[in-house]
Write a protein that holds these residues in place. Sequence first.
Motif, PDB file in Angstrom:
ATOM      1  N   ASP A  76       4.160  38.379   6.518  1.00 51.77           N
ATOM      2  CA  ASP A  76       2.945  37.713   6.098  1.00 51.77           C
ATOM      3  C   ASP A  76       3.314  36.208   5.785  1.00 51.77           C
ATOM      4  O   ASP A  76       2.492  35.377   5.938  1.00 51.77           O
ATOM      5  N   SER A  77       4.400  35.947   5.543  1.00 56.39           N
ATOM      6  CA  SER A  77       4.893  34.535   5.164  1.00 56.39           C
ATOM      7  C   SER A  77       5.211  33.850   6.227  1.00 56.39           C
ATOM      8  O   SER A  77       5.592  32.710   6.140  1.00 56.39           O
ATOM      9  N   ASP A  78       5.227  34.329   7.454  1.00 54.05           N
ATOM     10  CA  ASP A  78       5.656  33.517   8.626  1.00 54.05           C
ATOM     11  C   ASP A  78       4.210  32.814   9.131  1.00 54.05           C
ATOM     12  O   ASP A  78       3.312  33.652   9.688  1.00 54.05           O
ATOM     13  N   ASP A  79       4.078  31.717   8.986  1.00 53.59           N
ATOM     14  CA  ASP A  79       2.746  30.910   9.409  1.00 53.59           C
ATOM     15  C   ASP A  79       3.046  30.254  10.890  1.00 53.59           C
ATOM     16  O   ASP A  79       2.093  29.635  11.178  1.00 53.59           O
ATOM     17  N   ARG A  80       4.161  30.498  11.661  1.00 56.64           N
ATOM     18  CA  ARG A  80       4.111  30.166  13.067  1.00 56.64           C
ATOM     19  C   ARG A  80       2.922  30.998  13.892  1.00 56.64           C
ATOM     20  O   ARG A  80       2.877  32.000  13.647  1.00 56.64           O
ATOM     21  N   ILE A  81       2.414  29.976  14.872  1.00 58.08           N
ATOM     22  CA  ILE A  81       1.415  30.811  15.727  1.00 58.08           C
ATOM     23  C   ILE A  81       2.219  31.259  17.076  1.00 58.08           C
ATOM     24  O   ILE A  81       1.696  32.118  17.731  1.00 58.08           O
ATOM     25  N   ILE A  82       3.288  30.450  17.365  1.00 61.28           N
ATOM     26  CA  ILE A  82       4.250  30.816  18.487  1.00 61.28           C
ATOM     27  C   ILE A  82       5.739  31.509  17.750  1.00 61.28           C
ATOM     28  O   ILE A  82       6.189  31.041  17.223  1.00 61.28           O
ATOM     29  N   ARG A  83       5.722  32.663  18.195  1.00 61.44           N
ATOM     30  CA  ARG A  83       6.968  33.532  17.636  1.00 61.44           C
ATOM     31  C   ARG A  83       7.608  34.155  18.850  1.00 61.44           C
ATOM     32  O   ARG A  83       7.178  34.143  19.847  1.00 61.44           O
ATOM     33  N   GLU A  84       8.783  34.731  18.295  1.00 58.51           N
ATOM     34  CA  GLU A  84       9.579  35.296  19.136  1.00 58.51           C
ATOM     35  C   GLU A  84       9.447  36.541  19.386  1.00 58.51           C
ATOM     36  O   GLU A  84       8.611  37.568  18.813  1.00 58.51           O
ATOM     37  N   SER A  85       9.989  37.472  20.354  1.00 55.82           N
ATOM     38  CA  SER A  85       9.873  38.883  20.860  1.00 55.82           C
ATOM     39  C   SER A  85      11.055  39.378  21.001  1.00 55.82           C
ATOM     40  O   SER A  85      12.192  38.822  21.322  1.00 55.82           O
ATOM     41  N   GLY A  86      11.398  40.986  21.055  1.00 56.47           N
ATOM     42  CA  GLY A  86      12.529  41.175  21.512  1.00 56.47           C
ATOM     43  C   GLY A  86      13.547  41.278  20.358  1.00 56.47           C
ATOM     44  O   GLY A  86      13.518  40.952  19.159  1.00 56.47           O
ATOM     45  N   ILE A  87      14.742  40.859  20.803  1.00 60.46           N
ATOM     46  CA  ILE A  87      16.049  40.470  20.021  1.00 60.46           C
ATOM     47  C   ILE A  87      15.865  39.422  19.310  1.00 60.46           C
ATOM     48  O   ILE A  87      16.372  39.154  18.017  1.00 60.46           O
ATOM     49  N   ASP A  88      15.049  38.175  20.042  1.00 59.47           N
ATOM     50  CA  ASP A  88      15.029  36.891  19.085  1.00 59.47           C
ATOM     51  C   ASP A  88      14.259  37.373  17.730  1.00 59.47           C
ATOM     52  O   ASP A  88      14.326  36.604  16.803  1.00 59.47           O
ATOM     53  N   ALA A  89      13.104  38.073  17.920  1.00 56.53           N
ATOM     54  CA  ALA A  89      12.254  38.395  16.866  1.00 56.53           C
ATOM     55  C   ALA A  89      13.039  39.013  15.779  1.00 56.53           C
ATOM     56  O   ALA A  89      13.052  38.872  14.437  1.00 56.53           O
ATOM     57  N   ARG A  90      13.867  40.218  16.023  1.00 58.35           N
ATOM     58  CA  ARG A  90      14.925  40.737  15.203  1.00 58.35           C
ATOM     59  C   ARG A  90      15.767  39.739  14.408  1.00 58.35           C
ATOM     60  O   ARG A  90      15.730  39.925  13.134  1.00 58.35           O
ATOM     61  N   ILE A  91      16.243  38.732  15.075  1.00 54.89           N
ATOM     62  CA  ILE A  91      17.115  37.751  14.463  1.00 54.89           C
ATOM     63  C   ILE A  91      16.206  36.819  13.545  1.00 54.89           C
ATOM     64  O   ILE A  91      16.621  36.450  12.598  1.00 54.89           O
ATOM     65  N   ALA A  92      15.154  36.590  13.850  1.00 49.29           N
ATOM     66  CA  ALA A  92      14.209  35.851  13.087  1.00 49.29           C
ATOM     67  C   ALA A  92      13.751  36.141  12.021  1.00 49.29           C
ATOM     68  O   ALA A  92      13.455  35.742  10.877  1.00 49.29           O
ATOM     69  N   LEU A  93      13.499  37.625  11.795  1.00 50.76           N
ATOM     70  CA  LEU A  93      13.267  38.443  10.605  1.00 50.76           C
ATOM     71  C   LEU A  93      14.543  38.202   9.798  1.00 50.76           C
ATOM     72  O   LEU A  93      14.098  38.483   8.496  1.00 50.76           O
TER      73      LEU A  93
END
Length: 214
Positions: free
Chosen positions: A7-24
């Motif tokens: 919920d704290s991610d205010d970005r409207i453009i985000r990653e998917s796949g492995i990039d999203a896991r790393i972002a988390l």
Amino acid sequence: MTATVPDSDDRIIRESGIDARIALIVQPVLRAIGFRLVRVHLTGQNGLTLQIMAECEDGTMTVEDCEEVSRAVSPALDVDDPIEKAYHLEVSSPGIDRPLVRTSDFATWAGHLVKMETSVLVADRKRFKGKIAESDADGVLIERDKAAYGEQPTVRVPYDSIAEARLILTDDLIRDALSKDNRARKEAKKRRGEPEDAPESVEAGVEDETEQEM
């Protein structure tokens, strides 16, 4: 696979796949030390390179800031170990021709040229180039750089349709970016109680970067 977005991610453009896991993994670490995530991207460059783009809340990012981020996220990445192979960690600022990932980015850089791709057709197109005329809570109005015959000179693009957006480097953008950066650095010095004429550690506006092997 798309990781669950906090919920704290205010970005409207985000990653998917492995990039999203790393972002988390890295986003809460960045937030805890006063930075915000711009983008994560794992590439095959030089073996494997993990690119983490970040900035301070005021939009600045120095070499020292990049080093601090690198030191902070490295242990978290070691613990969670989302990447199976050895890789280079590269931490950088967004740079002047930066990606736009938050609604506030479009407001901040109104009046400047942007390249944009959408995930769905908007006005029969998925690619746009033009000036950011205005932005609101739902989307951004783009003044087309070169409108084709029969096209409207402006197009409104909803935020939820934007897949990628990036500023185009121009003389006006460079001047505006340097001006914003200088003002932000002066404000930061005031908050720290430093004299305004104290020397800067890096030249304002340069895309600072640090990297290490993991």
